[in-house]
Write a protein that holds these residues in place. Sequence first.
Motif, PDB file in Angstrom:
ATOM      1  N   CYS A 279       0.582  -1.243   0.049  1.00  0.00           N
ATOM      2  CA  CYS A 279      -0.081  -0.141   0.042  1.00  0.00           C
ATOM      3  C   CYS A 279       0.799   1.118   0.078  1.00  0.00           C
ATOM      4  CB  CYS A 279      -1.045   0.045   1.263  1.00  0.00           C
ATOM      5  SG  CYS A 279      -2.148  -1.334   1.129  1.00  0.00           S
ATOM      6  N   LEU A 280       0.476   2.241  -0.974  1.00  0.00           N
ATOM      7  CA  LEU A 280       1.264   3.695  -0.896  1.00  0.00           C
ATOM      8  C   LEU A 280       0.575   4.359   0.010  1.00  0.00           C
ATOM      9  CD1 LEU A 280       3.253   5.465  -2.346  1.00  0.00           C
ATOM     10  CD2 LEU A 280       1.456   5.937  -4.152  1.00  0.00           C
ATOM     11  N   LYS A 281       1.650   4.919   0.872  1.00  0.00           N
ATOM     12  CA  LYS A 281       1.402   6.061   1.666  1.00  0.00           C
ATOM     13  C   LYS A 281       2.154   7.301   1.437  1.00  0.00           C
ATOM     14  CE  LYS A 281       0.810   5.453   6.133  1.00  0.00           C
ATOM     15  NZ  LYS A 281      -0.596   5.504   6.204  1.00  0.00           N
ATOM     16  N   SER A 282       1.376   8.435   1.106  1.00  0.00           N
ATOM     17  CA  SER A 282       2.042   9.669   0.506  1.00  0.00           C
ATOM     18  C   SER A 282       2.542  10.418   1.804  1.00  0.00           C
ATOM     19  CB  SER A 282       1.087  10.490  -0.332  1.00  0.00           C
ATOM     20  OG  SER A 282       0.050  10.909   0.493  1.00  0.00           O
ATOM     21  N   CYS A 283       1.951   9.977   3.115  1.00  0.00           N
ATOM     22  CA  CYS A 283       2.297  10.550   4.239  1.00  0.00           C
ATOM     23  C   CYS A 283       2.422   9.723   5.321  1.00  0.00           C
ATOM     24  CB  CYS A 283       1.240  11.887   4.548  1.00  0.00           C
ATOM     25  SG  CYS A 283       1.794  12.672   5.881  1.00  0.00           S
ATOM     26  N   LEU A 284       3.382   9.791   6.107  1.00  0.00           N
ATOM     27  CA  LEU A 284       3.568   8.852   7.259  1.00  0.00           C
ATOM     28  C   LEU A 284       2.488   8.780   8.260  1.00  0.00           C
ATOM     29  CD1 LEU A 284       5.469   7.009   9.113  1.00  0.00           C
ATOM     30  CD2 LEU A 284       6.643   9.129  10.244  1.00  0.00           C
ATOM     31  N   TYR A 285       1.962  10.166   8.653  1.00  0.00           N
ATOM     32  CA  TYR A 285       0.989  10.178   9.705  1.00  0.00           C
ATOM     33  C   TYR A 285      -0.352   9.835   9.496  1.00  0.00           C
ATOM     34  CZ  TYR A 285      -1.138  12.219  13.725  1.00  0.00           C
ATOM     35  OH  TYR A 285      -1.699  12.322  14.879  1.00  0.00           O
ATOM     36  N   TRP A 286      -0.815  10.147   8.270  1.00  0.00           N
ATOM     37  CA  TRP A 286      -2.185   9.925   7.984  1.00  0.00           C
ATOM     38  C   TRP A 286      -2.624   8.567   7.665  1.00  0.00           C
ATOM     39  CZ3 TRP A 286      -4.418  13.353  10.405  1.00  0.00           C
ATOM     40  CH2 TRP A 286      -3.889  14.730  10.425  1.00  0.00           C
ATOM     41  N   ALA A 287      -3.906   8.332   7.851  1.00  0.00           N
ATOM     42  CA  ALA A 287      -4.478   6.985   7.525  1.00  0.00           C
ATOM     43  C   ALA A 287      -4.398   6.550   5.665  1.00  0.00           C
ATOM     44  CB  ALA A 287      -5.791   6.644   8.028  1.00  0.00           C
ATOM     45  N   ASP A 288      -4.537   7.755   4.968  1.00  0.00           N
ATOM     46  CA  ASP A 288      -4.723   7.506   3.554  1.00  0.00           C
ATOM     47  C   ASP A 288      -3.765   6.487   2.928  1.00  0.00           C
ATOM     48  OD1 ASP A 288      -5.293  10.196   4.750  1.00  0.00           O
ATOM     49  OD2 ASP A 288      -6.555  10.408   2.916  1.00  0.00           O
ATOM     50  N   GLU A 289      -4.110   5.567   2.279  1.00  0.00           N
ATOM     51  CA  GLU A 289      -3.170   4.801   1.368  1.00  0.00           C
ATOM     52  C   GLU A 289      -3.891   4.157   0.117  1.00  0.00           C
ATOM     53  OE1 GLU A 289      -3.551   0.817   4.053  1.00  0.00           O
ATOM     54  OE2 GLU A 289      -2.336   2.066   4.908  1.00  0.00           O
ATOM     55  N   ILE A 290      -3.380   3.732  -0.732  1.00  0.00           N
ATOM     56  CA  ILE A 290      -3.757   3.063  -2.066  1.00  0.00           C
ATOM     57  C   ILE A 290      -3.020   1.997  -2.277  1.00  0.00           C
ATOM     58  CG2 ILE A 290      -3.746   3.311  -4.387  1.00  0.00           C
ATOM     59  CD1 ILE A 290      -4.355   6.355  -4.257  1.00  0.00           C
ATOM     60  N   ASN A 291      -3.770   0.826  -2.686  1.00  0.00           N
ATOM     61  CA  ASN A 291      -3.093  -0.580  -2.912  1.00  0.00           C
ATOM     62  C   ASN A 291      -2.437  -0.639  -4.158  1.00  0.00           C
ATOM     63  OD1 ASN A 291      -2.374  -3.347  -3.185  1.00  0.00           O
ATOM     64  ND2 ASN A 291      -4.420  -3.759  -2.496  1.00  0.00           N
ATOM     65  N   LEU A 292      -1.123  -0.726  -4.290  1.00  0.00           N
ATOM     66  CA  LEU A 292      -0.552  -1.026  -5.523  1.00  0.00           C
ATOM     67  C   LEU A 292      -0.206  -2.194  -6.047  1.00  0.00           C
ATOM     68  CD1 LEU A 292       2.335   1.772  -5.120  1.00  0.00           C
ATOM     69  CD2 LEU A 292       0.072   1.968  -6.387  1.00  0.00           C
ATOM     70  N   ARG A 293      -0.378  -3.194  -5.095  1.00  0.00           N
ATOM     71  CA  ARG A 293       0.104  -4.613  -5.379  1.00  0.00           C
ATOM     72  C   ARG A 293      -0.889  -5.171  -6.587  1.00  0.00           C
ATOM     73  NH1 ARG A 293       0.394  -9.794  -1.031  1.00  0.00           N
ATOM     74  NH2 ARG A 293       1.965 -10.858  -2.458  1.00  0.00           N
ATOM     75  N   ASN A 294      -2.243  -4.700  -6.516  1.00  0.00           N
ATOM     76  CA  ASN A 294      -3.213  -5.365  -7.651  1.00  0.00           C
ATOM     77  C   ASN A 294      -2.891  -4.323  -8.795  1.00  0.00           C
ATOM     78  OD1 ASN A 294      -4.221  -2.780  -6.809  1.00  0.00           O
ATOM     79  ND2 ASN A 294      -6.191  -3.792  -6.031  1.00  0.00           N
ATOM     80  N   LYS A 295      -1.921  -3.707  -8.929  1.00  0.00           N
ATOM     81  CA  LYS A 295      -1.605  -2.743 -10.125  1.00  0.00           C
ATOM     82  C   LYS A 295      -0.513  -2.993 -10.926  1.00  0.00           C
ATOM     83  CE  LYS A 295      -4.921   0.710  -8.419  1.00  0.00           C
ATOM     84  NZ  LYS A 295      -5.262  -0.135  -7.213  1.00  0.00           N
ATOM     85  N   LEU A 296       0.288  -4.143 -10.368  1.00  0.00           N
ATOM     86  CA  LEU A 296       1.608  -4.244 -10.632  1.00  0.00           C
ATOM     87  C   LEU A 296       1.720  -4.616 -12.137  1.00  0.00           C
ATOM     88  CD1 LEU A 296       3.472  -5.890  -7.557  1.00  0.00           C
ATOM     89  CD2 LEU A 296       3.533  -3.544  -8.400  1.00  0.00           C
ATOM     90  N   ASP A 297       0.777  -5.304 -12.610  1.00  0.00           N
ATOM     91  CA  ASP A 297       0.750  -5.689 -13.941  1.00  0.00           C
ATOM     92  C   ASP A 297       0.350  -4.846 -15.031  1.00  0.00           C
ATOM     93  OD1 ASP A 297       1.811  -8.151 -13.402  1.00  0.00           O
ATOM     94  OD2 ASP A 297      -0.332  -9.042 -12.768  1.00  0.00           O
ATOM     95  N   ASP A 298      -0.262  -3.774 -14.487  1.00  0.00           N
ATOM     96  CA  ASP A 298      -0.580  -2.591 -15.375  1.00  0.00           C
ATOM     97  C   ASP A 298      -0.159  -1.300 -15.063  1.00  0.00           C
ATOM     98  OD1 ASP A 298      -2.233  -0.784 -16.783  1.00  0.00           O
ATOM     99  OD2 ASP A 298      -4.011  -1.756 -16.458  1.00  0.00           O
ATOM    100  N   ALA A 299       0.912  -0.981 -15.710  1.00  0.00           N
ATOM    101  CA  ALA A 299       1.818   0.068 -15.731  1.00  0.00           C
ATOM    102  C   ALA A 299       0.981   1.431 -15.725  1.00  0.00           C
ATOM    103  CB  ALA A 299       2.872   0.430 -16.661  1.00  0.00           C
ATOM    104  N   ALA A 300      -0.115   1.624 -16.476  1.00  0.00           N
ATOM    105  CA  ALA A 300      -0.970   2.776 -16.476  1.00  0.00           C
ATOM    106  C   ALA A 300      -1.737   2.888 -15.227  1.00  0.00           C
ATOM    107  CB  ALA A 300      -1.686   2.643 -17.747  1.00  0.00           C
ATOM    108  N   ALA A 301      -2.298   1.726 -14.957  1.00  0.00           N
ATOM    109  CA  ALA A 301      -2.982   1.898 -13.629  1.00  0.00           C
ATOM    110  C   ALA A 301      -2.162   2.086 -12.454  1.00  0.00           C
ATOM    111  CB  ALA A 301      -3.728   0.567 -13.404  1.00  0.00           C
TER     112      ALA A 301
END
Length: 342
Positions: A279-301
Motif C-alpha cells: 500500500c502506498l502512503k504519501s504521508c507517514l502520519y495519515w491513514a490515507d493509502e492506496i493498494n499498488l499490489r493489484n496494479k503491478l501488471d498494469d503500468a498505466a493503472a
Amino acid sequence: MTNAMLIKKQEKTLQDRFGRQHDYLRLSITDRCNLRCVYCMPEEGLPFFPHEKVLSATEIITLVKHFAKMGIKKVRLTGGEPLLRKDILEIAAGIKAIDEIEDLSVTTNGLALPRMAADLKKAGVDRLNISLDTFDAKKYHQMTRGGKLEKVLAGIDAASQQGFKAIKLNTVVINGQNQTELRDFLRYTITQPVNVRFIEFMPIASQKKNWTQGYAGVKEVFTICQTEGWAYEKLTLSGNGPSENYQIKGAKGSFGLIHPVSCQFCESCNRLRVTADGCLKSCLYWADEINLRNKLDDAAAFEAAVVTALNDKPENHQMALDEQEKVKERQPTWRHMSQIGG
C-alpha cells in the motif's frame, strides 16, 4: 535536438499540488522484527501479516521499476527488520540493477550485520541506517524488550569495515528513558565516523497520553555542546532524509536532528512510502493509502494510482503537540511504525 536534451525532455518527475518533487521511496519489505522497541510496536507484539500477504521479491522489484520510470531515484529498504527476509540480497541486487536507481540504502536494527554486512555491500547497498537508542546494556534490553547491546555494537563494527558510503545511527529520544544520554552520543561522534541522528518520538498509532509522556525535543544537544565547550558547525551531507546536520569541530563523525513534531519539515518532503503489503502512503502520519499490489501488471493503472495519491497528499502532517485535536478532515494512521517502515 541532442540526445541529452531528448532524455531530459522525456524524464518524468513526481510533483504534488504543492510543488514538492518526490524522488525517494521508502519501501517496507516485512512487518516482522526480532525486537519489540517501545516506539515501534506494543509490548505484546503484533499479529504479523501471513507470508502470502507480503510483497514477493519479484513484486518488489517490479514495483520499484514502475516508480523508477516515474522519477524515483533513491530507495530505502525498511521493515520491521528487513534483514529477516531470506531473499534480501536478491531484492537489493534486483533494485540496484535498475538503471534509474542511483542510491540504495537499508534501515536495520544491526543484529544481523556481523554475518551480512559484506554481502549487503556486494549486493549494491550504498548506505546503512542502524537503530541504536542507548549505550547502556540494561536500558537497551528494556527499550528493545529483549535485545542485547553487544550484538548491535558488533554489527556497527562489522558494517564499518565494508566501505559503505555512509553509516547513520538512528536514536529516538524518549523522555525518562534515554534523554540523559545525548552527551554520550555526541561524544561518540568525536571518535567514530558515523552520523548520529537524534529523532523525536512521534505519535504513530500511540495513545496521545502515552506519547506526550515520552515526547522530548532534541534541541537540547546544542546546550550540551555549549556546556562541554564543543564548537560545532552546520554540515551538508549527501543522502535522502530530513536530518538537519552538524559537526563538532575536529570530530570524525557528525550529528543530525530530525524533529517532525517541534519543527516540521513537510515543505521539503520528497518521500513516498510503500508498506510490506503493497500500500502506498504519501504521508507517514495519515491513514490515507492506496493498494499498488493489484496494479503491478498494469503500468498505466499503477501510474494513475500514484498520481492520485500525490494529488491527495496533505501540505503537512499536523502531529505537533498543539494540533492533535484540531484535525477533523483526516484520520491518523492505524498502522504501527513497524507496519509502515518509518
